[in-house]
Motif scaffolding. Sequence first.
Motif, PDB file in Angstrom:
ATOM      1  N   THR A 236      19.805  -7.194 -18.317  1.00 40.88           N
ATOM      2  CA  THR A 236      19.814  -6.357 -19.512  1.00 40.88           C
ATOM      3  C   THR A 236      18.638  -6.748 -20.405  1.00 40.88           C
ATOM      4  O   THR A 236      18.157  -7.884 -20.371  1.00 40.88           O
ATOM      5  CB  THR A 236      21.121  -6.517 -20.314  1.00 40.88           C
ATOM      6  OG1 THR A 236      21.297  -7.888 -20.680  1.00 40.88           O
ATOM      7  CG2 THR A 236      22.313  -6.048 -19.503  1.00 40.88           C
ATOM      8  N   ARG A 237      18.196  -5.779 -21.179  1.00 44.26           N
ATOM      9  CA  ARG A 237      17.100  -6.032 -22.103  1.00 44.26           C
ATOM     10  C   ARG A 237      17.564  -7.015 -23.180  1.00 44.26           C
ATOM     11  O   ARG A 237      18.662  -6.869 -23.716  1.00 44.26           O
ATOM     12  CB  ARG A 237      16.640  -4.728 -22.747  1.00 44.26           C
ATOM     13  CG  ARG A 237      15.348  -4.840 -23.556  1.00 44.26           C
ATOM     14  CD  ARG A 237      14.863  -3.466 -23.976  1.00 44.26           C
ATOM     15  NE  ARG A 237      14.621  -2.630 -22.790  1.00 44.26           N
ATOM     16  CZ  ARG A 237      14.257  -1.345 -22.851  1.00 44.26           C
ATOM     17  NH1 ARG A 237      14.138  -0.750 -24.046  1.00 44.26           N
ATOM     18  NH2 ARG A 237      14.046  -0.667 -21.755  1.00 44.26           N
TER      19      ARG A 237
ATOM     20  N   ASP B  77      26.100   4.711 -21.984  1.00 40.82           N
ATOM     21  CA  ASP B  77      24.824   4.557 -22.690  1.00 40.82           C
ATOM     22  C   ASP B  77      24.671   5.711 -23.675  1.00 40.82           C
ATOM     23  O   ASP B  77      24.397   6.847 -23.270  1.00 40.82           O
ATOM     24  CB  ASP B  77      23.660   4.554 -21.699  1.00 40.82           C
ATOM     25  CG  ASP B  77      22.327   4.245 -22.379  1.00 40.82           C
ATOM     26  OD1 ASP B  77      22.255   4.315 -23.620  1.00 40.82           O
ATOM     27  OD2 ASP B  77      21.353   3.930 -21.667  1.00 40.82           O
TER      28      ASP B  77
ATOM     29  N   TYR C 191      20.632  -1.702 -19.640  1.00 41.05           N
ATOM     30  CA  TYR C 191      20.498  -2.297 -18.315  1.00 41.05           C
ATOM     31  C   TYR C 191      19.124  -1.928 -17.745  1.00 41.05           C
ATOM     32  O   TYR C 191      18.653  -0.799 -17.882  1.00 41.05           O
ATOM     33  CB  TYR C 191      21.601  -1.788 -17.395  1.00 41.05           C
ATOM     34  CG  TYR C 191      22.971  -2.335 -17.726  1.00 41.05           C
ATOM     35  CD1 TYR C 191      23.379  -3.575 -17.248  1.00 41.05           C
ATOM     36  CD2 TYR C 191      23.851  -1.613 -18.526  1.00 41.05           C
ATOM     37  CE1 TYR C 191      24.642  -4.086 -17.558  1.00 41.05           C
ATOM     38  CE2 TYR C 191      25.112  -2.112 -18.841  1.00 41.05           C
ATOM     39  CZ  TYR C 191      25.499  -3.351 -18.345  1.00 41.05           C
ATOM     40  OH  TYR C 191      26.736  -3.845 -18.659  1.00 41.05           O
ATOM     41  N   GLU C 192      18.499  -2.904 -17.094  1.00 33.98           N
ATOM     42  CA  GLU C 192      17.121  -2.704 -16.645  1.00 33.98           C
ATOM     43  C   GLU C 192      17.003  -1.940 -15.326  1.00 33.98           C
ATOM     44  O   GLU C 192      16.121  -1.111 -15.161  1.00 33.98           O
ATOM     45  CB  GLU C 192      16.433  -4.073 -16.499  1.00 33.98           C
ATOM     46  CG  GLU C 192      16.321  -4.851 -17.808  1.00 33.98           C
ATOM     47  CD  GLU C 192      15.264  -4.304 -18.759  1.00 33.98           C
ATOM     48  OE1 GLU C 192      14.846  -3.148 -18.596  1.00 33.98           O
ATOM     49  OE2 GLU C 192      14.868  -5.041 -19.674  1.00 33.98           O
TER      50      GLU C 192
ATOM     51  N   HIS D 281      29.215   1.750 -17.545  1.00 32.77           N
ATOM     52  CA  HIS D 281      28.918   1.463 -18.957  1.00 32.77           C
ATOM     53  C   HIS D 281      28.357   2.726 -19.591  1.00 32.77           C
ATOM     54  O   HIS D 281      27.464   3.376 -19.038  1.00 32.77           O
ATOM     55  CB  HIS D 281      27.883   0.335 -19.065  1.00 32.77           C
ATOM     56  CG  HIS D 281      27.267   0.215 -20.430  1.00 32.77           C
ATOM     57  ND1 HIS D 281      26.015   0.727 -20.737  1.00 32.77           N
ATOM     58  CD2 HIS D 281      27.740  -0.339 -21.580  1.00 32.77           C
ATOM     59  CE1 HIS D 281      25.739   0.475 -22.013  1.00 32.77           C
ATOM     60  NE2 HIS D 281      26.769  -0.161 -22.538  1.00 32.77           N
TER      61      HIS D 281
ATOM     62  N   LYS E  63      23.042  -1.660 -25.616  1.00 35.59           N
ATOM     63  CA  LYS E  63      22.982  -2.486 -24.418  1.00 35.59           C
ATOM     64  C   LYS E  63      22.220  -1.694 -23.375  1.00 35.59           C
ATOM     65  O   LYS E  63      22.652  -0.601 -22.972  1.00 35.59           O
ATOM     66  CB  LYS E  63      24.380  -2.828 -23.908  1.00 35.59           C
ATOM     67  CG  LYS E  63      24.353  -3.769 -22.697  1.00 35.59           C
ATOM     68  CD  LYS E  63      25.735  -4.278 -22.340  1.00 35.59           C
ATOM     69  CE  LYS E  63      25.655  -5.372 -21.283  1.00 35.59           C
ATOM     70  NZ  LYS E  63      26.985  -5.923 -20.947  1.00 35.59           N
TER      71      LYS E  63
ATOM     72  N   ASP F 176      25.963   3.992 -16.816  1.00 36.68           N
ATOM     73  CA  ASP F 176      25.345   3.023 -15.915  1.00 36.68           C
ATOM     74  C   ASP F 176      26.393   2.599 -14.885  1.00 36.68           C
ATOM     75  O   ASP F 176      27.532   2.282 -15.231  1.00 36.68           O
ATOM     76  CB  ASP F 176      24.879   1.794 -16.693  1.00 36.68           C
ATOM     77  CG  ASP F 176      23.860   2.136 -17.765  1.00 36.68           C
ATOM     78  OD1 ASP F 176      22.852   2.768 -17.440  1.00 36.68           O
ATOM     79  OD2 ASP F 176      24.096   1.772 -18.941  1.00 36.68           O
TER      80      ASP F 176
END
Length: 519
Positions: free
Chosen positions: A271-272, A151, A40-41, A149, A38, A158
């Motif tokens: 999110t991507r 990563d 996040y951008e 979150h 997951k 995040d």
Amino acid sequence: MSRGTSALSYHERTSHTPEAIRNNSFSLDFENKPIPYKIYENLPSVELSSNIRPSQLPTLRAITGYDADTDSRSDPEFDQHSPSKTRAHPLDRAVLTQLCYLSSGITKTIQRGKREIPFRAAACTGALYHINLYVICGSLPTLASGVYHFDPRTLSLDVLRRGDFRGALSEAGSAPLTIVATSTWWRNAWKYRARAYRHAFWDSGTVLANLLATAHALDIPARAALGFDDDRVADVLGIDPAHEGPIALVSVGMDEQVPDTPAIEPIDPDTRPLSEKRVEYELIQEAFSASTLKDENAVRDWQRTRPDSNSGTARGDGWRIDLEPVDDERAAKTPLHWTIRRRGSCRKYTRDPLSFRKVSTILDRAVRGVPLDVRDPSGPSLQFTDCYLLINDVQNVPSGAYHYHPDEGDGTIELLREGSFRREAGHLALDQGLAADAGLCAFFLSDIDAVTDQFGDRGYRLAQFEAALTAGRLYLAAYAHRDLGATGLTFYDEEVTEFFSPRAASQTPMFLWTLGRPA
């Protein structure tokens, strides 16, 4: 809670049969395979510690969750979650790093042909890594209160929210930090379709087995909870349960006073995309929605419920073999962090006999009762499932089908049927040769009619999770021995029940774990 009809329907409709597998025309679309992270951008992040000193506690001590000199099975008043105040590590960023990394981090890279495959700390069906970890904490040394979150790509957090949101988690939020495991449905359903809902518990179980063992290695109390308001937790994390659902919480540290929860403003960070297109499976949504707890009253009702009796009430008078686990002095001393890094993808076993003492020790340490919110602490080790063994090559043990009774002395195995069943083992495991070559196959079965009658549809989560968390400990116990390997496999549901009947006639399989010597 509903009475379990949705869970039963889901389980039946996702059961494997030889006919369904033979007639299956489904093929994988590798061009549309989801990414295993997951991402996040545009969120800020916090780096976790790059220099830590992991605990040297042996794996076989860490997975039991209590001091080796005390056996909680013989002392119901002993609290296996209470740490030694002189040895407990302070909760800080270094500890959080170990908890996240040894549960879901990238431990090594495997070369397959021209591909390099990042390998995670815990086993996951299809290596699709659909389990995400989130941290909800109060103010810790070197880490501000907030919602984060994890990563695994960057070993960082995040930042989703700033502030103390632990109060949104009911009783689980009384600890200094809580780790939430979620499942991104599509990431696993890409390959396994509607059966991915089962895998949400299988794979969160192995991840959280690592997490609990890591906390125990650091002498920090930790326990899992399935009792929480699903929508409220999802709101705090900023996730949509239609695509990513909360599965379990793990509270870490001693309970403390928690401030009032700030207003939970909606968040929807970018999110991507996982893949070009996503396929929805209604069975997953139906099963998940039917098993949710809708408010605090439902959560309190859940937390007050205790099992009337475990699913393994059937006890026969068959011939028994007493297990012979070794004590901690003679047991393998492999530290937990080495075991987790050593674990590999076991794809072939040699047909060499397994040591009876090692098998006894693995079962003894791993099957001791998982720390769950609705578990009866004075009850048996397995309260929602039974463990059946198909033994094909263990020294001094006749090949055959057995029922494992962990609470009889140091554990006994009761012979149900004697004979060599390698061909049957392979067939039950979806005709996979790996199970036929294994020295031992452990099947966890549950009477889900009885469990869901008492706990509603959420009881299905309970049975799946107890089996998976126990299997996660079995993985760790196996890989603590340098000559052993293990893997989980899928199965033909009804044929497993039939094989272990009449003892298992009212039960259905939750998890299959195999043990052998890696080729």
